[in-house]
Design a protein around this motif. Structure first.
Motif, PDB file in Angstrom:
ATOM      1  N   PHE A 150     -31.848   9.600  41.026  1.00 34.97           N
ATOM      2  CA  PHE A 150     -32.321   9.874  42.378  1.00 34.97           C
ATOM      3  C   PHE A 150     -31.177   9.790  43.390  1.00 34.97           C
ATOM      4  N   ARG A 151     -30.307   8.790  43.211  1.00 35.45           N
ATOM      5  CA  ARG A 151     -29.165   8.652  44.120  1.00 35.45           C
ATOM      6  C   ARG A 151     -28.250   9.861  44.016  1.00 35.45           C
ATOM      7  N   LEU A 152     -28.047  10.320  42.804  1.00 38.03           N
ATOM      8  CA  LEU A 152     -27.196  11.484  42.582  1.00 38.03           C
ATOM      9  C   LEU A 152     -27.781  12.716  43.243  1.00 38.03           C
ATOM     10  N   ARG A 153     -29.101  12.884  43.096  1.00 38.77           N
ATOM     11  CA  ARG A 153     -29.760  14.037  43.707  1.00 38.77           C
ATOM     12  C   ARG A 153     -29.679  13.970  45.232  1.00 38.77           C
ATOM     13  N   ARG A 154     -29.877  12.780  45.788  1.00 38.33           N
ATOM     14  CA  ARG A 154     -29.828  12.638  47.245  1.00 38.33           C
ATOM     15  C   ARG A 154     -28.413  12.908  47.766  1.00 38.33           C
ATOM     16  N   ARG A 155     -27.424  12.428  47.027  1.00 40.88           N
ATOM     17  CA  ARG A 155     -26.047  12.616  47.447  1.00 40.88           C
ATOM     18  C   ARG A 155     -25.663  14.088  47.461  1.00 40.88           C
ATOM     19  N   ARG A 156     -26.267  14.825  46.569  1.00 39.31           N
ATOM     20  CA  ARG A 156     -25.941  16.250  46.455  1.00 39.31           C
ATOM     21  C   ARG A 156     -26.978  17.140  47.129  1.00 39.31           C
ATOM     22  N   ALA A 157     -27.810  16.539  47.943  1.00 37.67           N
ATOM     23  CA  ALA A 157     -28.833  17.321  48.643  1.00 37.67           C
ATOM     24  C   ALA A 157     -28.168  18.412  49.475  1.00 37.67           C
ATOM     25  N   GLY A 158     -28.728  19.604  49.366  1.00 38.81           N
ATOM     26  CA  GLY A 158     -28.168  20.721  50.094  1.00 38.81           C
ATOM     27  C   GLY A 158     -27.215  21.548  49.276  1.00 38.81           C
ATOM     28  N   ALA A 159     -26.759  21.006  48.126  1.00 37.52           N
ATOM     29  CA  ALA A 159     -25.872  21.770  47.248  1.00 37.52           C
ATOM     30  C   ALA A 159     -26.702  22.713  46.402  1.00 37.52           C
ATOM     31  N   PRO A 160     -26.130  23.843  45.959  1.00 37.18           N
ATOM     32  CA  PRO A 160     -26.873  24.776  45.109  1.00 37.18           C
ATOM     33  C   PRO A 160     -27.327  24.111  43.831  1.00 37.18           C
ATOM     34  N   GLU A 161     -28.515  24.460  43.370  1.00 30.29           N
ATOM     35  CA  GLU A 161     -29.030  23.917  42.131  1.00 30.29           C
ATOM     36  C   GLU A 161     -28.208  24.423  40.955  1.00 30.29           C
ATOM     37  N   ASP A 162     -28.053  23.594  39.912  1.00 30.87           N
ATOM     38  CA  ASP A 162     -27.310  23.998  38.731  1.00 30.87           C
ATOM     39  C   ASP A 162     -28.124  24.916  37.840  1.00 30.87           C
ATOM     40  N   PHE A 163     -29.449  24.986  38.069  1.00 33.66           N
ATOM     41  CA  PHE A 163     -30.291  25.847  37.258  1.00 33.66           C
ATOM     42  C   PHE A 163     -30.886  26.948  38.126  1.00 33.66           C
ATOM     43  N   GLN A 164     -31.376  28.002  37.483  1.00 35.40           N
ATOM     44  CA  GLN A 164     -31.902  29.148  38.202  1.00 35.40           C
ATOM     45  C   GLN A 164     -33.409  29.206  38.035  1.00 35.40           C
ATOM     46  N   PRO A 165     -34.110  29.930  38.941  1.00 36.15           N
ATOM     47  CA  PRO A 165     -35.559  30.064  38.803  1.00 36.15           C
ATOM     48  C   PRO A 165     -35.919  30.760  37.506  1.00 36.15           C
ATOM     49  N   LEU A 166     -37.172  30.582  37.108  1.00 37.72           N
ATOM     50  CA  LEU A 166     -37.596  31.082  35.806  1.00 37.72           C
ATOM     51  C   LEU A 166     -37.509  32.592  35.681  1.00 37.72           C
ATOM     52  N   ASP A 167     -37.573  33.314  36.802  1.00 37.13           N
ATOM     53  CA  ASP A 167     -37.533  34.764  36.698  1.00 37.13           C
ATOM     54  C   ASP A 167     -36.113  35.320  36.803  1.00 37.13           C
ATOM     55  N   ALA A 168     -35.111  34.429  36.883  1.00 35.08           N
ATOM     56  CA  ALA A 168     -33.733  34.889  36.936  1.00 35.08           C
ATOM     57  C   ALA A 168     -33.275  35.322  35.552  1.00 35.08           C
TER      58      ALA A 168
END
Length: 269
Positions: free
Chosen positions: A83-101
Protein backbone atom coordinates in the motif's frame (compact mmCIF):
# COMPACT_ATOMS: atom_id res chain seq x y z
CA UNK A 1 16.57 -27.88 7.41
CA UNK A 2 16.79 -26.13 10.76
CA UNK A 3 14.59 -27.52 13.54
CA UNK A 4 14.45 -24.18 15.31
CA UNK A 5 11.14 -22.32 15.38
CA UNK A 6 10.55 -19.25 13.24
CA UNK A 7 10.82 -17.01 16.28
CA UNK A 8 14.13 -18.58 17.34
CA UNK A 9 15.52 -18.21 13.85
CA UNK A 10 14.39 -14.60 13.62
CA UNK A 11 16.06 -13.74 16.91
CA UNK A 12 19.27 -15.50 15.90
CA UNK A 13 19.30 -13.86 12.48
CA UNK A 14 18.75 -10.44 14.01
CA UNK A 15 21.79 -11.09 16.19
CA UNK A 16 23.91 -11.78 13.12
CA UNK A 17 23.60 -15.56 12.68
CA UNK A 18 24.04 -16.04 8.92
CA UNK A 19 22.76 -19.63 8.98
CA UNK A 20 19.58 -18.54 10.76
CA UNK A 21 19.08 -15.72 8.26
CA UNK A 22 19.34 -18.16 5.35
CA UNK A 23 16.89 -20.53 7.06
CA UNK A 24 14.29 -17.79 7.57
CA UNK A 25 14.61 -16.62 3.99
CA UNK A 26 14.35 -20.15 2.65
CA UNK A 27 11.12 -20.65 4.58
CA UNK A 28 9.37 -17.38 3.81
CA UNK A 29 10.92 -15.33 1.00
CA UNK A 30 9.02 -17.02 -1.81
CA UNK A 31 5.56 -16.37 -0.35
CA UNK A 32 6.35 -12.71 0.37
CA UNK A 33 7.88 -12.16 -3.07
CA UNK A 34 4.94 -13.85 -4.80
CA UNK A 35 2.45 -11.76 -2.83
CA UNK A 36 4.27 -8.57 -3.83
CA UNK A 37 4.42 -9.71 -7.44
CA UNK A 38 0.69 -10.47 -7.61
CA UNK A 39 -0.34 -7.29 -5.78
CA UNK A 40 2.02 -4.83 -7.47
CA UNK A 41 2.52 -6.45 -10.87
CA UNK A 42 6.26 -5.94 -11.34
CA UNK A 43 9.40 -7.76 -10.25
CA UNK A 44 11.04 -4.51 -9.15
CA UNK A 45 8.15 -3.71 -6.81
CA UNK A 46 8.05 -7.30 -5.55
CA UNK A 47 11.76 -7.07 -4.73
CA UNK A 48 11.18 -3.89 -2.74
CA UNK A 49 8.21 -5.40 -0.91
CA UNK A 50 10.28 -8.50 -0.04
CA UNK A 51 13.23 -6.50 1.26
CA UNK A 52 11.18 -3.99 3.24
CA UNK A 53 8.96 -6.72 4.70
CA UNK A 54 11.96 -8.65 5.97
CA UNK A 55 13.63 -5.51 7.34
CA UNK A 56 10.47 -4.65 9.21
CA UNK A 57 10.01 -8.19 10.47
CA UNK A 58 13.53 -8.54 11.83
CA UNK A 59 13.65 -5.11 13.40
CA UNK A 60 10.14 -5.27 14.81
CA UNK A 61 10.04 -8.86 15.99
CA UNK A 62 8.75 -7.64 19.35
CA UNK A 63 5.51 -6.70 17.56
CA UNK A 64 4.90 -10.35 16.70
CA UNK A 65 2.86 -11.72 19.60
CA UNK A 66 2.44 -15.27 18.38
CA UNK A 67 -1.33 -14.94 18.06
CA UNK A 68 -1.05 -16.17 14.46
CA UNK A 69 1.54 -17.96 12.37
CA UNK A 70 4.62 -15.97 11.44
CA UNK A 71 3.71 -16.38 7.78
CA UNK A 72 0.36 -14.66 8.42
CA UNK A 73 2.10 -11.79 10.17
CA UNK A 74 4.53 -11.45 7.25
CA UNK A 75 1.57 -11.10 4.87
CA UNK A 76 0.28 -8.26 7.05
CA UNK A 77 3.65 -6.52 6.90
CA UNK A 78 3.95 -7.11 3.13
CA UNK A 79 0.45 -5.76 2.61
CA UNK A 80 1.38 -2.55 4.41
CA UNK A 81 4.44 -2.08 2.22
CA UNK A 82 2.42 -2.78 -0.94
CA UNK A 83 0.00 0.00 0.00
CA UNK A 84 2.85 2.39 0.82
CA UNK A 85 4.46 1.64 -2.51
CA UNK A 86 1.22 2.27 -4.36
CA UNK A 87 0.63 5.55 -2.52
CA UNK A 88 4.17 6.71 -3.18
CA UNK A 89 3.72 6.08 -6.87
CA UNK A 90 0.23 7.53 -7.08
CA UNK A 91 -0.21 9.37 -10.32
CA UNK A 92 2.41 7.30 -12.15
CA UNK A 93 1.32 5.23 -15.17
CA UNK A 94 0.15 1.74 -14.32
CA UNK A 95 2.57 -1.09 -15.17
CA UNK A 96 -0.31 -3.12 -16.60
CA UNK A 97 -2.77 -2.36 -19.39
CA UNK A 98 -6.58 -2.65 -19.51
CA UNK A 99 -8.02 -5.97 -20.51
CA UNK A 100 -8.97 -4.80 -23.99
CA UNK A 101 -5.45 -3.59 -24.80
CA UNK A 102 -3.56 -5.65 -27.40
CA UNK A 103 -0.62 -6.34 -25.07
CA UNK A 104 -2.91 -7.80 -22.43
CA UNK A 105 -4.70 -10.16 -24.80
CA UNK A 106 -1.70 -11.15 -26.89
CA UNK A 107 -0.69 -14.01 -24.66
CA UNK A 108 -4.12 -15.62 -24.90
CA UNK A 109 -4.12 -15.64 -28.70
CA UNK A 110 -0.53 -16.63 -29.43
CA UNK A 111 -0.03 -20.01 -31.04
CA UNK A 112 0.59 -22.52 -28.29
CA UNK A 113 3.91 -24.32 -28.16
CA UNK A 114 4.39 -27.91 -27.00
CA UNK A 115 6.81 -26.77 -24.33
CA UNK A 116 5.08 -27.04 -20.96
CA UNK A 117 7.09 -24.25 -19.38
CA UNK A 118 6.15 -21.90 -22.20
CA UNK A 119 2.49 -22.84 -21.84
CA UNK A 120 2.66 -22.34 -18.10
CA UNK A 121 4.17 -18.88 -18.57
CA UNK A 122 1.41 -17.98 -21.01
CA UNK A 123 -1.23 -19.12 -18.53
CA UNK A 124 0.57 -17.19 -15.82
CA UNK A 125 0.47 -14.02 -17.91
CA UNK A 126 -3.28 -14.43 -18.45
CA UNK A 127 -3.91 -15.00 -14.74
CA UNK A 128 -1.69 -12.09 -13.73
CA UNK A 129 -3.46 -9.72 -16.12
CA UNK A 130 -6.85 -10.82 -14.76
CA UNK A 131 -5.71 -10.45 -11.16
CA UNK A 132 -4.22 -6.99 -11.72
CA UNK A 133 -7.49 -5.85 -13.30
CA UNK A 134 -9.30 -6.43 -9.99
CA UNK A 135 -9.84 -3.55 -7.55
CA UNK A 136 -7.09 -3.63 -4.93
CA UNK A 137 -9.36 -4.68 -2.05
CA UNK A 138 -10.73 -7.61 -4.07
CA UNK A 139 -7.33 -8.51 -5.46
CA UNK A 140 -5.74 -9.00 -2.07
CA UNK A 141 -8.42 -11.36 -0.74
CA UNK A 142 -8.29 -13.42 -3.93
CA UNK A 143 -4.50 -13.69 -3.69
CA UNK A 144 -4.53 -14.59 -0.02
CA UNK A 145 -7.25 -17.23 -0.32
CA UNK A 146 -6.91 -18.71 -3.82
CA UNK A 147 -3.24 -18.16 -4.65
CA UNK A 148 -1.58 -18.38 -1.24
CA UNK A 149 -4.09 -20.81 0.22
CA UNK A 150 -4.71 -19.08 3.55
CA UNK A 151 -7.81 -20.05 5.47
CA UNK A 152 -10.67 -17.55 5.65
CA UNK A 153 -9.71 -16.81 9.26
CA UNK A 154 -6.04 -16.22 8.40
CA UNK A 155 -6.88 -14.03 5.41
CA UNK A 156 -9.36 -12.00 7.45
CA UNK A 157 -6.68 -11.41 10.08
CA UNK A 158 -4.24 -10.18 7.41
CA UNK A 159 -6.78 -7.80 5.88
CA UNK A 160 -8.26 -6.73 9.21
CA UNK A 161 -11.92 -7.49 8.54
CA UNK A 162 -14.49 -10.00 9.80
CA UNK A 163 -14.50 -13.46 8.26
CA UNK A 164 -17.99 -13.02 6.83
CA UNK A 165 -17.01 -9.73 5.22
CA UNK A 166 -13.93 -11.37 3.74
CA UNK A 167 -16.03 -14.18 2.26
CA UNK A 168 -18.41 -11.71 0.66
CA UNK A 169 -15.53 -9.71 -0.78
CA UNK A 170 -14.00 -12.95 -2.05
CA UNK A 171 -17.24 -13.95 -3.78
CA UNK A 172 -17.25 -10.59 -5.54
CA UNK A 173 -13.58 -10.93 -6.49
CA UNK A 174 -14.17 -14.38 -7.95
CA UNK A 175 -17.13 -13.14 -9.98
CA UNK A 176 -15.00 -10.33 -11.39
CA UNK A 177 -12.13 -12.74 -12.01
CA UNK A 178 -14.41 -15.00 -14.06
CA UNK A 179 -15.39 -12.01 -16.20
CA UNK A 180 -11.77 -10.95 -16.69
CA UNK A 181 -10.65 -14.46 -17.64
CA UNK A 182 -13.54 -14.75 -20.08
CA UNK A 183 -12.45 -11.46 -21.69
CA UNK A 184 -8.81 -12.48 -21.90
CA UNK A 185 -9.37 -16.03 -23.10
CA UNK A 186 -12.35 -15.43 -25.37
CA UNK A 187 -14.12 -18.59 -26.42
CA UNK A 188 -11.55 -20.66 -24.57
CA UNK A 189 -13.01 -19.48 -21.27
CA UNK A 190 -15.53 -22.37 -21.40
CA UNK A 191 -18.45 -20.50 -19.95
CA UNK A 192 -16.61 -18.70 -17.17
CA UNK A 193 -18.70 -15.64 -17.93
CA UNK A 194 -21.99 -17.46 -17.46
CA UNK A 195 -22.60 -16.57 -13.86
CA UNK A 196 -25.55 -17.10 -11.60
CA UNK A 197 -28.18 -14.31 -11.98
CA UNK A 198 -29.18 -14.51 -8.31
CA UNK A 199 -25.60 -14.14 -7.13
CA UNK A 200 -24.99 -11.35 -9.65
CA UNK A 201 -27.93 -9.45 -8.14
CA UNK A 202 -26.56 -9.93 -4.63
CA UNK A 203 -23.13 -8.75 -5.72
CA UNK A 204 -24.53 -5.65 -7.38
CA UNK A 205 -26.24 -4.51 -4.19
CA UNK A 206 -23.14 -3.68 -2.23
CA UNK A 207 -19.66 -2.26 -2.75
CA UNK A 208 -16.72 -4.56 -2.03
CA UNK A 209 -15.35 -2.13 0.53
CA UNK A 210 -18.62 -1.64 2.40
CA UNK A 211 -20.54 -4.78 3.27
CA UNK A 212 -22.92 -5.28 6.15
CA UNK A 213 -23.60 -8.45 8.10
CA UNK A 214 -26.89 -9.06 6.31
CA UNK A 215 -25.17 -9.01 2.93
CA UNK A 216 -22.49 -11.36 4.22
CA UNK A 217 -25.07 -13.78 5.57
CA UNK A 218 -27.05 -13.79 2.30
CA UNK A 219 -23.92 -14.39 0.28
CA UNK A 220 -22.74 -17.23 2.48
CA UNK A 221 -26.18 -18.84 2.43
CA UNK A 222 -26.36 -18.61 -1.35
CA UNK A 223 -22.98 -20.30 -1.80
CA UNK A 224 -23.99 -23.19 0.46
CA UNK A 225 -27.23 -23.97 -1.38
CA UNK A 226 -26.39 -23.15 -5.02
CA UNK A 227 -24.47 -26.00 -6.73
CA UNK A 228 -23.86 -23.86 -9.79
CA UNK A 229 -22.04 -21.15 -7.86
CA UNK A 230 -20.24 -23.60 -5.62
CA UNK A 231 -18.89 -25.60 -8.57
CA UNK A 232 -17.91 -22.43 -10.43
CA UNK A 233 -16.04 -21.08 -7.41
CA UNK A 234 -14.24 -24.37 -6.86
CA UNK A 235 -13.19 -24.52 -10.52
CA UNK A 236 -11.98 -20.93 -10.47
CA UNK A 237 -10.07 -21.47 -7.24
CA UNK A 238 -8.23 -24.42 -8.81
CA UNK A 239 -7.38 -22.29 -11.84
CA UNK A 240 -6.12 -19.31 -9.86
CA UNK A 241 -4.11 -21.57 -7.53
CA UNK A 242 -1.94 -22.39 -10.56
CA UNK A 243 -0.20 -19.09 -9.82
CA UNK A 244 1.67 -20.90 -7.07
CA UNK A 245 3.19 -23.37 -9.53
CA UNK A 246 3.78 -21.28 -12.64
CA UNK A 247 7.45 -20.69 -13.55
CA UNK A 248 8.65 -17.20 -12.72
CA UNK A 249 7.34 -17.09 -9.16
CA UNK A 250 10.67 -18.22 -7.72
CA UNK A 251 12.66 -15.38 -6.21
CA UNK A 252 15.24 -14.53 -8.91
CA UNK A 253 18.82 -15.33 -7.89
CA UNK A 254 19.98 -11.67 -8.16
CA UNK A 255 17.06 -10.55 -5.99
CA UNK A 256 17.77 -13.25 -3.42
CA UNK A 257 21.45 -12.29 -3.31
CA UNK A 258 20.71 -8.57 -3.01
CA UNK A 259 18.18 -9.09 -0.20
CA UNK A 260 20.51 -11.38 1.72
CA UNK A 261 23.38 -8.92 1.35
CA UNK A 262 21.27 -5.97 2.48
CA UNK A 263 19.91 -7.85 5.48
CA UNK A 264 23.36 -9.14 6.44
CA UNK A 265 24.69 -5.57 6.49
CA UNK A 266 21.74 -4.12 8.39
CA UNK A 267 20.86 -6.71 11.01
CA UNK A 268 23.94 -7.20 13.21
CA UNK A 269 24.17 -4.67 16.02
Amino acid sequence: MSTRTDEQLMEAARAGDEEALNAVLSRHEKQVYRFGLRMCGSEEDAKEVLQETLFTAFRGLHAFRGEAALSTWLYQVARTHCFRLRRRRAGAPEDFQPLDAPAATKVATEEATPDRVSLARQMGAVLQAAILALPEANREVLILRDVEGLTAEEAARVVGIEVRALKSRLHRARAQMREHLATLMGEGAQGLNQGCPELAQELSEFAAEDVDQASCARMEDHLTRCPRCRDACDALKRTVSLCRRIPGDEVPAPVRAAVRQALSRALPA
